[in-house]
Design an enzyme around this catalytic site. Structure first.
Site, mmCIF file in Angstrom:
data_model
loop_
_atom_site.group_PDB
_atom_site.id
_atom_site.type_symbol
_atom_site.label_atom_id
_atom_site.label_comp_id
_atom_site.label_asym_id
_atom_site.label_seq_id
_atom_site.Cartn_x
_atom_site.Cartn_y
_atom_site.Cartn_z
ATOM 1 N N GLY A 76 39.880 27.417 -15.871
ATOM 2 C CA GLY A 76 38.677 27.937 -16.500
ATOM 3 C C GLY A 76 38.633 29.448 -16.535
ATOM 4 O O GLY A 76 37.630 30.024 -16.960
ATOM 5 N N THR A 78 39.253 33.132 -17.903
ATOM 6 C CA THR A 78 39.349 33.682 -19.258
ATOM 7 C C THR A 78 39.986 35.067 -19.196
ATOM 8 O O THR A 78 40.196 35.635 -18.135
ATOM 9 C CB THR A 78 37.964 33.758 -19.926
ATOM 10 O OG1 THR A 78 37.083 34.566 -19.119
ATOM 11 C CG2 THR A 78 37.353 32.369 -20.074
ATOM 12 N N ALA A 101 40.000 25.417 -21.176
ATOM 13 C CA ALA A 101 38.855 25.635 -22.059
ATOM 14 C C ALA A 101 38.277 27.001 -21.739
ATOM 15 O O ALA A 101 38.234 27.414 -20.577
ATOM 16 C CB ALA A 101 37.796 24.558 -21.860
ATOM 17 N N SER A 102 37.845 27.700 -22.759
ATOM 18 C CA SER A 102 37.176 28.978 -22.526
ATOM 19 C C SER A 102 35.791 28.749 -21.941
ATOM 20 O O SER A 102 35.212 29.644 -21.323
ATOM 21 C CB SER A 102 37.072 29.764 -23.833
ATOM 22 O OG SER A 102 36.325 29.040 -24.800
ATOM 23 N N ASN A 103 35.254 27.540 -22.147
ATOM 24 C CA ASN A 103 33.941 27.189 -21.620
ATOM 25 C C ASN A 103 33.893 25.671 -21.459
ATOM 26 O O ASN A 103 34.190 24.945 -22.406
ATOM 27 C CB ASN A 103 32.848 27.672 -22.572
ATOM 28 C CG ASN A 103 31.472 27.592 -21.971
ATOM 29 O OD1 ASN A 103 31.065 26.557 -21.472
ATOM 30 N ND2 ASN A 103 30.740 28.689 -22.027
ATOM 31 N N HIS A 136 26.204 38.384 -21.013
ATOM 32 C CA HIS A 136 26.587 37.837 -19.708
ATOM 33 C C HIS A 136 26.115 38.760 -18.584
ATOM 34 O O HIS A 136 25.713 39.897 -18.823
ATOM 35 C CB HIS A 136 28.109 37.667 -19.617
ATOM 36 C CG HIS A 136 28.611 36.459 -20.323
ATOM 37 N ND1 HIS A 136 28.954 36.465 -21.657
ATOM 38 C CD2 HIS A 136 28.822 35.190 -19.891
ATOM 39 C CE1 HIS A 136 29.366 35.255 -22.012
ATOM 40 N NE2 HIS A 136 29.287 34.467 -20.955
ATOM 41 N N HIS A 137 26.236 38.251 -17.366
ATOM 42 C CA HIS A 137 25.898 39.019 -16.172
ATOM 43 C C HIS A 137 26.829 40.236 -16.021
ATOM 44 O O HIS A 137 27.921 40.280 -16.583
ATOM 45 C CB HIS A 137 26.006 38.139 -14.927
ATOM 46 C CG HIS A 137 27.313 37.406 -14.818
ATOM 47 N ND1 HIS A 137 28.447 37.983 -14.297
ATOM 48 C CD2 HIS A 137 27.662 36.156 -15.203
ATOM 49 C CE1 HIS A 137 29.445 37.119 -14.335
ATOM 50 N NE2 HIS A 137 29.000 36.007 -14.890
ATOM 51 N N LYS A 140 30.729 40.057 -14.962
ATOM 52 C CA LYS A 140 31.792 39.480 -15.800
ATOM 53 C C LYS A 140 32.774 40.568 -16.216
ATOM 54 O O LYS A 140 32.382 41.610 -16.763
ATOM 55 C CB LYS A 140 31.212 38.796 -17.036
ATOM 56 C CG LYS A 140 32.264 38.037 -17.844
ATOM 57 C CD LYS A 140 31.635 37.134 -18.873
ATOM 58 C CE LYS A 140 32.682 36.372 -19.680
ATOM 59 N NZ LYS A 140 33.524 35.509 -18.840
ATOM 60 N N GLY A 146 35.499 34.698 -23.305
ATOM 61 C CA GLY A 146 36.369 33.685 -23.898
ATOM 62 C C GLY A 146 35.617 32.783 -24.857
ATOM 63 O O GLY A 146 36.157 32.348 -25.884
ATOM 64 N N THR A 147 34.366 32.498 -24.535
ATOM 65 C CA THR A 147 33.541 31.662 -25.415
ATOM 66 C C THR A 147 33.297 32.347 -26.754
ATOM 67 O O THR A 147 33.382 31.718 -27.813
ATOM 68 C CB THR A 147 32.202 31.347 -24.726
ATOM 69 O OG1 THR A 147 32.462 30.691 -23.486
ATOM 70 C CG2 THR A 147 31.326 30.465 -25.597
#
Length: 239
Positions: A76, A78, A101-103, A136-137, A140, A146-147
């Protein structure tokens, strides 16, 4: 099922808690700050699958170590996809199993599915420009997320005229703008916006907690053992 956790930050801790609720066992934790264990300490006799959520700089090495140990690995992390072809080649060479998966949120992957459909339809009727925004926070590291990149790839594949993305406002009609924002403890918000002279349409996903990501990662970990190859959420969810 026995799970090897690689990375024990907020996501790793959430996965561990949910795994226990689902009746799984944490076979071990490999983390720079949480343990002195190494991936080489584990084999298919001691772990059924590994779940890896670490850092862009360590993801490929962790995946490589898992594959060489014969462990199916769910990744997971990214920000490392410039090495993805290397991971795919090694998976094929060793006859291993890699799930990326990116998410891992089921909702986000439905968002990806609808994003591609919407891109094709919006282009078909014309007159719209499109942009992606992600929030995002502040902890990150990778930017864009990535999403956001997965959403951008879906748009580029179905919206002719957009040929590349840019992590800034677009400077030409061929560029797809991805605007990245970092704020407080925001879990993750992604918005695709279509704008014309007469209206605006948005497709939005907002995560409320990390549980959705952890649930998806555990679904992937339950699904992957016994399979050979490289997989993603499209295969898991049959999208």
């Amino acid at each position: 099922m026995k799970i090897l956790l690689i990375g024990y930050g907020k996501m790793g801790q959430t996965i561990a808690a949910l795994a226990a609720q689902r009746g799984h066992e944490i076979a071990g934790i490999v983390d720079l700050h949480a343990s002195q264990l190494n991936i080489s300490d584990f084999t298919p006799a001691t772990a059924d699958v590994a779940i890896e959520f670490t850092h862009p700089d360590s993801a490929l090495a962790n995946i490589t170590a898992c594959l060489r140990q014969g462990l199916p690995v769910v990744c997971g992390s990214t920000g490392w996809l410039h090495h993805f072809d290397e991971a795919k080649s090694l998976t094929a060479e060793l006859g291993g199993s890699l799930f990326y998966a990116s998410n891992y949120s089921v909702g986000v992957n439905l968002f990806f599915h609808f994003n591609e459909y919407m891109a094709a339809k919006m282009h078909q009727f014309g007159g719209y420009d499109v942009a992606v925004r992600e929030i995002h926070h502040t902890h990150k590291i990778d930017q864009p997320s990535g999403t956001a990149l997965t959403a951008a790839e879906g748009i580029l594949a179905h919206f002719p005229g957009k040929t590349t993305w840019r992590n800034a406002p677009a400077e030409s009609p061929a560029e797809l703008a991805i605007i990245s924002e970092r704020s407080g403890e925001v879990v993750g918000t992604h918005i695709v916006t279509y704008t014309s002279g007469v209206d605006t349409l948005e497709l939005k996903h907002e995560a409320h907690s990390r549980e959705g990501f952890a649930q998806g990662a555990l679904l992937a970990a339950e699904w992957l053992p016994g399979r050979t190859g490289v997989f993603g959420m499209k295969e898991l969810l049959d999208l």
